[in-house]
Design an enzyme around this catalytic site. Structure first.
Site, short mmCIF file in Angstrom:
data_model
loop_
_atom_site.label_atom_id
_atom_site.label_comp_id
_atom_site.label_asym_id
_atom_site.label_seq_id
_atom_site.Cartn_x
_atom_site.Cartn_y
_atom_site.Cartn_z
N ARG A 26 40.76 50.18 43.40
CA ARG A 26 41.80 51.03 42.48
C ARG A 26 41.17 51.70 41.67
O ARG A 26 41.72 52.10 40.51
CB ARG A 26 42.62 49.92 41.90
CG ARG A 26 43.38 48.85 42.82
CD ARG A 26 44.43 49.61 43.63
NE ARG A 26 44.98 48.83 44.64
CZ ARG A 26 44.42 48.34 45.98
NH1 ARG A 26 43.61 49.14 46.45
NH2 ARG A 26 45.21 47.64 46.95
N SER B 157 52.66 46.73 41.37
CA SER B 157 51.55 45.88 41.04
C SER B 157 51.09 46.05 39.66
O SER B 157 50.66 47.02 39.32
CB SER B 157 50.73 45.58 42.08
OG SER B 157 50.90 45.35 43.28
N GLU C 160 46.44 47.28 36.25
CA GLU C 160 46.36 48.17 37.46
C GLU C 160 47.37 49.28 37.06
O GLU C 160 46.96 50.72 37.59
CB GLU C 160 46.96 47.64 38.95
CG GLU C 160 46.80 48.52 40.21
CD GLU C 160 47.21 48.00 41.36
OE1 GLU C 160 47.63 48.45 42.38
OE2 GLU C 160 46.65 46.91 41.54
#
Length: 298
Positions: free
Chosen positions: A171, A220, A290
């Protein structure tokens, strides 16, 4: 920063533009300026002439983002329809504008008999965000399909960066500060359209069953730590349904925060930090955001 000293544009430049309507959480302050360029040339010329001290931030669908209540200083760049085209390059490669959604990219791949891009169907965002964040889900990541990407640097220069030059990790990419992704090439493998559609349907059904898609959420919230699932750590720390102000940990999927109606961005961020503290106390594991958090607190 006065509007009088900003470069002229062919697209749309809006001062004091509310950002809450443009992000999934439906909270947060305004952009000092919101720039929606007509095309790549318009974006390049604007950045070339813009005072280098003025901060610039790209905004996609606003799905994985908290805009703080004090708003964002400088210029927020939002790429519209001119940047949302997807065309085939060859039998297994697509040229994708940075404003194209994951649904459009995966559907175009299906129509061209290209497999391997189905997972993009499940990511609520645009190509620009996928490339910057190494977006991934259901076993796929952007680093697995990206050939290269076109970026406009903060000084207005246009560059093409290979997948290796982005130095991807989970990520995360090492895209240069202030660089705005304007396009990307994704490569898959040959596949049958009906099999590709079946995989997209499977992913959509799994996502619908497990995630609070009908809520105002940001996707998320936390990255999965090595060897662990973030949602499980949150659940084991007793945070399912935990609420601060109008912000709540989803009962359906504990790695999602939701705005129940009147949450401020401060509520949402405070809830995320409270969850992180509780998980650390319970398991000793540090959860990392995130979701991107930008702008000024009030």
């Amino acid at each position: 920063m006065s509007v009088n000293i900003l470069p002229k544009v062919e697209g749309k430049l809006t001062p004091d533009a509310p950002l809450a309507p443009l992000v999934w959480f439906k909270s947060g302050g305004s952009a000092q300026y919101l720039f929606e360029p007509k095309d790549i040339n318009d974006l390049q010329e604007f950045l070339r002439q813009l005072d280098p001290n003025v901060p610039v931030m790209a905004l996609g669908l606003g799905s994985n983002l908290i805009v703080r209540d004090g708003g964002v200083k400088g210029v927020v760049v939002r790429l519209g329809k001119a940047f949302a085209k997807v065309t085939s390059v060859d039998a297994v490669t697509l040229n994708c504008g940075a404003g194209a959604s994951g649904i459009l990219v995966s559907s175009t791949a299906r129509d061209n008999g290209i497999s391997g891009l189905e997972f993009l169907r499940s990511i609520p965002g645009t190509v620009g965000g996928f490339v910057r964040m190494n977006g991934g889900a259901y076993g796929g990541e952007v680093k697995d399909i990206l050939v290269d990407c076109d970026v406009v640097m903060r000084d207005g220069a246009l560059a093409t960066l290979s997948v290796d030059e982005l130095h991807y990790s989970y990520r995360h990419s090492q895209l240069p500060d202030g660089a705005i992704v304007v396009g990307a090439r994704f490569r898959g493998v040959p596949g049958a359209a009906d099999a590709i559609q079946a995989e997209m349907d499977r992913i959509s059904a799994a996502r619908e069953a497990s995630q609070p898609l009908r809520s105002k959420t940001g996707g998320s919230t936390f990255k999965n730590p090595d060897g662990h699932k973030a949602w499980q750590l949150v659940d084991e720390a007793g945070c399912r349904g935990l609420q601060i102000g109008g912000a709540q940990v989803s009962e359906k999927h504990t790695n999602f925060l939701i705005n129940t109606g009147d949450a401020t961005s401060a509520d949402i961020e405070a809830l995320g930090d409270e969850v992180r503290q509780r998980v650390k106390a319970k398991s000793g594991i540090d959860l990392h955001w995130e979701i991107q958090r930008v702008g000024e607190t009030k």
